[in-house]
Motif scaffolding. Structure first.
Motif, PDB file in Angstrom:
ATOM      1  N   LYS A 144       2.136  22.274   7.264  1.00 21.95           N
ATOM      2  CA  LYS A 144       1.637  22.442   8.654  1.00 21.95           C
ATOM      3  C   LYS A 144       1.502  20.927   9.530  1.00 21.95           C
ATOM      4  CE  LYS A 144      -0.308  26.876   7.620  1.00 21.95           C
ATOM      5  NZ  LYS A 144      -0.461  26.586   6.047  1.00 21.95           N
ATOM      6  N   TYR A 145       1.226  20.255   8.737  1.00 18.96           N
ATOM      7  CA  TYR A 145       0.927  18.674   9.303  1.00 18.96           C
ATOM      8  C   TYR A 145       2.388  18.051   9.754  1.00 18.96           C
ATOM      9  CZ  TYR A 145      -1.827  14.628  10.452  1.00 18.96           C
ATOM     10  OH  TYR A 145      -2.331  13.676  11.192  1.00 18.96           O
ATOM     11  N   THR A 146       3.210  18.752  10.379  1.00 16.41           N
ATOM     12  CA  THR A 146       4.550  18.321  10.879  1.00 16.41           C
ATOM     13  C   THR A 146       4.611  17.241  12.001  1.00 16.41           C
ATOM     14  OG1 THR A 146       4.739  20.062  11.878  1.00 16.41           O
ATOM     15  CG2 THR A 146       5.648  20.610   9.672  1.00 16.41           C
ATOM     16  N   VAL A 190       0.945  -1.310   0.238  1.00 18.61           N
ATOM     17  CA  VAL A 190      -0.148   0.041   0.008  1.00 18.61           C
ATOM     18  C   VAL A 190       1.040   1.379   0.013  1.00 18.61           C
ATOM     19  CG1 VAL A 190      -1.717   1.375   1.513  1.00 18.61           C
ATOM     20  CG2 VAL A 190      -1.957  -1.121   1.274  1.00 18.61           C
ATOM     21  N   VAL A 191       0.389   2.235  -0.710  1.00 22.49           N
ATOM     22  CA  VAL A 191       1.178   3.578  -0.405  1.00 22.49           C
ATOM     23  C   VAL A 191       0.131   4.545  -0.282  1.00 22.49           C
ATOM     24  CG1 VAL A 191       3.234   3.456  -1.615  1.00 22.49           C
ATOM     25  CG2 VAL A 191       1.360   3.839  -2.980  1.00 22.49           C
ATOM     26  N   MET A 192       0.333   5.729   0.553  1.00 20.20           N
ATOM     27  CA  MET A 192      -0.686   6.583   0.789  1.00 20.20           C
ATOM     28  C   MET A 192      -0.405   8.077   0.331  1.00 20.20           C
ATOM     29  SD  MET A 192      -1.596   4.719   4.440  1.00 20.20           S
ATOM     30  CE  MET A 192      -2.923   6.053   5.105  1.00 20.20           C
ATOM     31  N   PRO A 193      -0.405   8.384  -0.903  1.00 18.45           N
ATOM     32  CA  PRO A 193      -0.186   9.802  -1.237  1.00 18.45           C
ATOM     33  C   PRO A 193      -0.649  10.893  -0.720  1.00 18.45           C
ATOM     34  CG  PRO A 193      -0.241   8.387  -3.198  1.00 18.45           C
ATOM     35  CD  PRO A 193      -0.834   7.497  -2.022  1.00 18.45           C
ATOM     36  N   ASN A 194      -0.182  11.859  -0.484  1.00 23.44           N
ATOM     37  CA  ASN A 194      -0.809  13.140   0.411  1.00 23.44           C
ATOM     38  C   ASN A 194      -1.855  13.819  -0.619  1.00 23.44           C
ATOM     39  OD1 ASN A 194      -1.140  15.432   1.579  1.00 23.44           O
ATOM     40  ND2 ASN A 194       0.594  15.186   2.987  1.00 23.44           N
ATOM     41  N   LEU A 195      -2.972  13.734  -0.175  1.00 23.03           N
ATOM     42  CA  LEU A 195      -4.223  14.287  -1.130  1.00 23.03           C
ATOM     43  C   LEU A 195      -4.630  15.896  -0.246  1.00 23.03           C
ATOM     44  CD1 LEU A 195      -5.832  13.932  -3.463  1.00 23.03           C
ATOM     45  CD2 LEU A 195      -7.150  12.386  -2.140  1.00 23.03           C
ATOM     46  N   SER A 196      -3.873  16.227   0.573  1.00 22.17           N
ATOM     47  CA  SER A 196      -4.195  17.490   1.488  1.00 22.17           C
ATOM     48  C   SER A 196      -4.228  18.428   0.625  1.00 22.17           C
ATOM     49  CB  SER A 196      -3.473  17.675   2.755  1.00 22.17           C
ATOM     50  OG  SER A 196      -3.348  16.577   3.580  1.00 22.17           O
ATOM     51  N   PRO A 197      -4.756  19.817   0.791  1.00 18.19           N
ATOM     52  CA  PRO A 197      -4.608  21.192   0.055  1.00 18.19           C
ATOM     53  C   PRO A 197      -3.106  21.277   0.393  1.00 18.19           C
ATOM     54  CG  PRO A 197      -6.257  21.335   1.590  1.00 18.19           C
ATOM     55  CD  PRO A 197      -5.742  20.002   1.833  1.00 18.19           C
ATOM     56  N   PRO A 198      -2.108  21.788  -0.786  1.00 18.02           N
ATOM     57  CA  PRO A 198      -0.865  21.806  -0.447  1.00 18.02           C
ATOM     58  C   PRO A 198      -0.789  23.199   0.697  1.00 18.02           C
ATOM     59  CG  PRO A 198      -1.604  21.701  -3.094  1.00 18.02           C
ATOM     60  CD  PRO A 198      -2.811  21.682  -2.142  1.00 18.02           C
ATOM     61  N   CYS A 227       6.350  16.091   1.070  1.00 21.43           N
ATOM     62  CA  CYS A 227       5.105  16.591   0.677  1.00 21.43           C
ATOM     63  C   CYS A 227       4.911  17.321  -0.674  1.00 21.43           C
ATOM     64  CB  CYS A 227       4.320  17.487   1.979  1.00 21.43           C
ATOM     65  SG  CYS A 227       5.397  19.224   2.016  1.00 21.43           S
ATOM     66  N   THR A 228       5.977  17.189  -1.244  1.00 20.35           N
ATOM     67  CA  THR A 228       5.734  17.883  -2.690  1.00 20.35           C
ATOM     68  C   THR A 228       6.310  17.104  -3.870  1.00 20.35           C
ATOM     69  OG1 THR A 228       7.999  19.099  -2.571  1.00 20.35           O
ATOM     70  CG2 THR A 228       5.770  20.236  -1.993  1.00 20.35           C
ATOM     71  N   GLY A 229       7.029  15.760  -3.704  1.00 14.27           N
ATOM     72  CA  GLY A 229       7.465  15.131  -4.681  1.00 14.27           C
ATOM     73  C   GLY A 229       6.475  13.926  -5.171  1.00 14.27           C
ATOM     74  N   ASP A 230       6.862  12.740  -5.416  1.00 12.46           N
ATOM     75  CA  ASP A 230       5.987  11.718  -5.963  1.00 12.46           C
ATOM     76  C   ASP A 230       5.022  11.289  -4.759  1.00 12.46           C
ATOM     77  OD1 ASP A 230       7.000  11.876  -8.499  1.00 12.46           O
ATOM     78  OD2 ASP A 230       8.533  10.320  -8.113  1.00 12.46           O
ATOM     79  N   GLU A 231       5.049  11.602  -3.340  1.00 12.18           N
ATOM     80  CA  GLU A 231       4.260  10.998  -2.551  1.00 12.18           C
ATOM     81  C   GLU A 231       2.985  12.085  -2.426  1.00 12.18           C
ATOM     82  OE1 GLU A 231       7.292  12.467  -1.987  1.00 12.18           O
ATOM     83  OE2 GLU A 231       6.500  14.501  -1.451  1.00 12.18           O
ATOM     84  N   ALA A 232       3.177  13.081  -3.444  1.00 10.57           N
ATOM     85  CA  ALA A 232       2.005  14.016  -3.487  1.00 10.57           C
ATOM     86  C   ALA A 232       1.087  13.550  -4.444  1.00 10.57           C
ATOM     87  CB  ALA A 232       2.413  15.413  -3.903  1.00 10.57           C
ATOM     88  N   ALA A 233      -0.166  13.393  -4.060  1.00  8.32           N
ATOM     89  CA  ALA A 233      -1.304  12.778  -5.088  1.00  8.32           C
ATOM     90  C   ALA A 233      -1.349  13.467  -6.279  1.00  8.32           C
ATOM     91  CB  ALA A 233      -2.606  12.989  -4.326  1.00  8.32           C
ATOM     92  N   GLU A 234      -0.952  14.306  -6.504  1.00 10.90           N
ATOM     93  CA  GLU A 234      -1.139  15.084  -7.846  1.00 10.90           C
ATOM     94  C   GLU A 234       0.130  14.547  -8.858  1.00 10.90           C
ATOM     95  OE1 GLU A 234      -0.832  16.538  -5.126  1.00 10.90           O
ATOM     96  OE2 GLU A 234       0.507  18.370  -5.139  1.00 10.90           O
ATOM     97  N   HIS A 235       1.187  13.819  -8.093  1.00 14.25           N
ATOM     98  CA  HIS A 235       2.239  13.216  -9.135  1.00 14.25           C
ATOM     99  C   HIS A 235       1.876  11.866  -8.809  1.00 14.25           C
ATOM    100  CE1 HIS A 235       4.742  16.927  -7.626  1.00 14.25           C
ATOM    101  NE2 HIS A 235       3.692  17.361  -8.389  1.00 14.25           N
TER     102      HIS A 235
END
Ligand code: SAH
Length: 346
Positions: A304-306, A291-299, A313-321
């Motif tokens: 802030k979810y540190t 399973v992988v869980m890409p980040n779908l939160s608003p950029p 949070c901005t590479g291939d783990e981001a859902a838009e990527h």
């Protein structure tokens, strides 16, 4: 040591003393052999299909003060936020278009996320995306609250047990939080009918072969549907700021052992694993994760979810990527499944 590994593969369980022996010696196991066994077991149930979940971090407000966690109550350096329902639904809409069929709402224990608000949000997601699963990961609540959310349509609940050793639990948490209550919550969730996720951090301060043996005994007894397991990573504003992070090797070894203990388990290669090593998630998948869980939160919310420092949070783990993630997975012979990705036969 290999006799214990063979025994685990045959019986899917060891006694506490055997677990202790195996875990004490885990770094001298033949890793290639171990990872190959984990991979084979993952393939038996899931082939080379990887399940994806869109992670929506709905609030970083938290009334708890867990010693390891960057969004703990006492951390004054966090800018706090809570997403509103329309924002969450918009995240789901985007994710749906990209192929996500599970949405995970995770957050701190935010008193502003009232039981009714969460129930209405779950119902709204299920109404708009009826072919999707909703997973909640919002912490500890009374049984009637979990029941309300289940009745509203929630399918799964992630609540890592964090450690199954009560003394170790006390080292990671303030006194008002207890292992006994955490385990009560997990039992209630399972009883209600959720697909339930337990799990723990690898290398948390005070973890030992003894505490890990407790974890594995708990997992084989409780039989969770999911296990969340990633390295502990220090966060600079917490009491554990100066503690060392969990390692890639240890996380991979423990992922394989979880796969061999619970063959059908839904096992994420976590963002934390991707954070400590650029190939962490691929290596996790090759050790048995599925399973992988890409980040779908608003950029704007992501930084802030540190929970820990340097969180990706901005590479291939981001859902838009997702396209980038698919490429990485293709390079290791895997594809992304476009369906809910439930626990087999549930
Ligand atoms: N409030 C929810 C969600 C907690 S955050 C709950 O109580 O379940 C999700 C997970 O992140 C936690 O269960 C913890 O295991 C992990 N986490 C928190 N701080 C971390 C850190 N510093 N390093 C790695 N993982 C961490």
């Amino acid at each position: 040591m290999n006799d214990l590994l063979d025994k685990l593969c045959q019986n899917r369980r060891l006694d506490r003393a055997e677990w202790r022996t195996l875990l004490e010696a885990r770094h001298s196991l033949d890793r290639q052999d171990l990872f190959a066994r984990g991979l084979e077991e993952r393939r038996r149930w899931y082939g080379d299909q990887i399940y994806v979940r869109g992670l929506i971090e709905c609030s970083n407000i938290c009334k708890n003060n867990c010693l390891y966690c960057g969004i703990r109550r006492d951390n004054r350096s966090v800018t706090r936020y809570r997403l509103d329902r329309d924002t969450i639904l918009a995240c789901c809409g985007k994710g749906y278009g990209w192929g996500f069929r599970t949405f995970v709402l995770q957050g701190g224990e935010d008193p502003g996320l009232t039981p009714d608000w969460v129930a209405e949000t779950v119902a709204a997601i299920k109404g708009r995306f009826p072919d999707c699963a909703v997973t909640l990961s919002l912490g500890e609540f009374d049984r009637d609250v979990y029941q309300l959310w289940f009745d509203a349509g929630a399918d799964r609940y992630l609540l890592r047990h964090e450690t199954a050793d009560p003394v170790h639990y006390g080292r990671l948490h303030p006194p008002e939080l207890t292992l006994a209550h955490r385990l009560d919550c997990l039992r209630n969730l399972k009883d209600i009918g959720y697909q339930v996720g337990a799990g723990f951090m690898v290398g948390s301060p005070g973890q030992s072969a003894d505490t890990l043996a407790e974890d594995f005994c708990f997992l084989q007894d409780f039989q969770p549907h999911m296990v969340g397991l990633g390295p502990f990573i220090p966060q600079k504003d917490t009491p554990f700021a100066g503690e060392p992070a969990g390692t890639l090797e240890d996380t991979l070894i423990l992922l394989s052992l979880v796969r061999l203990t619970l063959p059908k388990v839904l096992l994420p290669a976590t963002t934390a694993l991707g954070t400590i090593h650029p190939q962490g998630r691929e290596l996790g998948i090759q050790a048995g994760a599925n399973v992988v869980m890409p980040n779908l939160s608003p950029p704007a919310a992501r930084d802030k979810y540190t929970l820990y420092d340097n969180k990706l949070c901005t590479g291939d783990e981001a859902a838009e990527h997702l396209a980038g993630l698919k490429q990485r997975l293709a390079a290791i012979g895997c594809t992304v499944a476009v369906h809910r990705g439930d626990f087999p036969n549930s």
